[in-house]
Design a protein around this motif. Structure first.
Motif, short mmCIF file in Angstrom:
data_model
loop_
_atom_site.label_atom_id
_atom_site.label_comp_id
_atom_site.label_asym_id
_atom_site.label_seq_id
_atom_site.Cartn_x
_atom_site.Cartn_y
_atom_site.Cartn_z
N LYS A 105 68.90 -22.05 -19.93
CA LYS A 105 68.86 -20.46 -20.14
C LYS A 105 69.67 -20.14 -21.52
N TYR A 106 70.81 -20.55 -21.64
CA TYR A 106 71.40 -20.28 -22.77
C TYR A 106 70.59 -20.94 -24.10
N PHE A 107 70.24 -22.11 -24.17
CA PHE A 107 69.51 -22.51 -25.39
C PHE A 107 68.12 -21.97 -25.69
N GLU A 108 67.80 -21.29 -24.57
CA GLU A 108 66.26 -20.60 -24.45
C GLU A 108 66.78 -19.04 -25.07
N ALA A 109 67.99 -18.57 -25.09
CA ALA A 109 68.52 -17.55 -25.43
C ALA A 109 68.14 -16.22 -24.44
N THR A 110 68.24 -16.71 -22.89
CA THR A 110 68.04 -15.68 -22.02
C THR A 110 68.98 -15.56 -21.08
N THR A 111 70.23 -15.98 -21.33
CA THR A 111 71.37 -15.75 -20.65
C THR A 111 72.01 -14.40 -20.77
N THR A 112 72.67 -13.96 -19.67
CA THR A 112 73.43 -12.50 -19.89
C THR A 112 74.91 -12.86 -20.48
N VAL A 113 75.58 -11.94 -20.54
CA VAL A 113 76.70 -12.07 -21.09
C VAL A 113 77.68 -12.47 -20.10
N ALA A 114 77.50 -12.23 -18.91
CA ALA A 114 78.33 -12.74 -17.80
C ALA A 114 78.13 -14.26 -17.64
N GLU A 115 76.73 -14.62 -17.81
CA GLU A 115 76.48 -16.18 -17.67
C GLU A 115 77.05 -16.84 -18.81
N GLU A 116 77.09 -16.35 -20.07
CA GLU A 116 77.63 -16.92 -21.07
C GLU A 116 79.03 -16.95 -20.95
N LYS A 117 79.77 -16.26 -20.30
CA LYS A 117 81.10 -16.24 -20.00
C LYS A 117 81.43 -17.13 -19.04
N LYS A 118 80.96 -17.58 -17.99
CA LYS A 118 80.91 -18.60 -16.93
C LYS A 118 80.82 -19.87 -17.88
N LEU A 119 79.70 -19.86 -18.73
CA LEU A 119 79.79 -21.18 -19.18
C LEU A 119 80.93 -21.45 -20.22
N ARG A 120 81.47 -20.66 -20.94
CA ARG A 120 82.75 -20.66 -21.77
C ARG A 120 83.79 -21.08 -20.97
N MET A 121 83.93 -20.50 -19.76
CA MET A 121 85.10 -20.84 -18.85
C MET A 121 84.87 -22.08 -18.06
N TYR A 122 83.83 -22.78 -17.93
CA TYR A 122 83.35 -24.00 -17.53
C TYR A 122 83.93 -25.02 -18.60
N PHE A 123 83.45 -24.68 -19.73
CA PHE A 123 83.73 -25.83 -20.62
C PHE A 123 85.44 -25.75 -21.35
N GLU A 124 86.09 -24.55 -20.77
CA GLU A 124 87.52 -24.41 -21.27
C GLU A 124 88.48 -25.52 -20.25
N GLN A 125 87.78 -25.82 -19.06
CA GLN A 125 88.44 -26.45 -18.08
C GLN A 125 88.45 -27.95 -18.39
N ASP A 126 89.52 -28.43 -17.48
CA ASP A 126 89.60 -30.19 -17.92
C ASP A 126 88.55 -30.73 -17.36
N ALA A 127 88.01 -30.32 -16.07
CA ALA A 127 87.11 -31.12 -15.39
C ALA A 127 85.72 -30.70 -15.58
N VAL A 128 85.12 -31.48 -16.56
CA VAL A 128 83.92 -31.01 -17.13
C VAL A 128 82.96 -32.53 -16.72
#
Length: 151
Positions: free
Chosen positions: A13-36
């Motif tokens: 959804k992010y690459f299709e530019a259809t995500t919401t701000v909350a969903e983008e925040k979830k993505l950022r938080m996911y990639f900030e953690q060590d367990a990816v």
């Protein structure tokens, strides 16, 4: 945390530019953690770059990692007063310069006309001088005839 399938769906959804701000925040938080997840590790630098890019500012050839400061507002009242002063000086001195230019143009025109008139007069005087030379010859011939008759 989020399941890998949910993160993959959010990435799509992010690459299709259809995500919401909350969903983008979830993505950022996911990639900030060590367990990816290993197959999602390739996206980590992109989200870290976005986090860092918020603080970078380009200023006169140098990159600075400081927060962007708000610019000082111009007081448009003083700018308009300054523009009015500059405009009035331009009008005053511009009309004076224009009037001087017009006077010089008229003087140049009068000079050219006078020069042309004097050249015409000189040409007519030259023709008159040629005629006087003929009259002089006529007078000499007349005197010879009169002298021959008197003798």
């Amino acid at each position: 945390m989020e399941s890998h399938n949910n993160i993959e769906e959010l990435l799509e959804k992010y690459f299709e530019a259809t995500t919401t701000v909350a969903e983008e925040k979830k993505l950022r938080m996911y990639f900030e953690q060590d367990a990816v997840a290993a197959h999602l590790e390739q996206y980590r630098p992109m989200f870290n770059y976005f986090k860092q890019a918020k603080t970078v500012q380009y200023e006169q050839g140098n990159l600075r990692s400081e927060p962007i400061k708000p610019r000082r507002k111009l007081n448009f009242r003083w700018v308009s007063v300054a523009a009015a002063v500059v405009l009035s000086f331009g009008v005053y001195f511009g009309t004076d310069t224009y009037n001087n230019y017009q006077e010089q143009k008229q003087a140049r025109l009068a000079y050219e006309q006078t020069k042309e008139a004097l050249s015409l007069i000189a040409a007519n005087f030259a023709k008159g001088t040629e005629k006087i030379a003929y009259l002089q010859e006529f007078e000499v011939a007349k005197q010879k005839v009169l002298n021959n008759e008197n003798q």
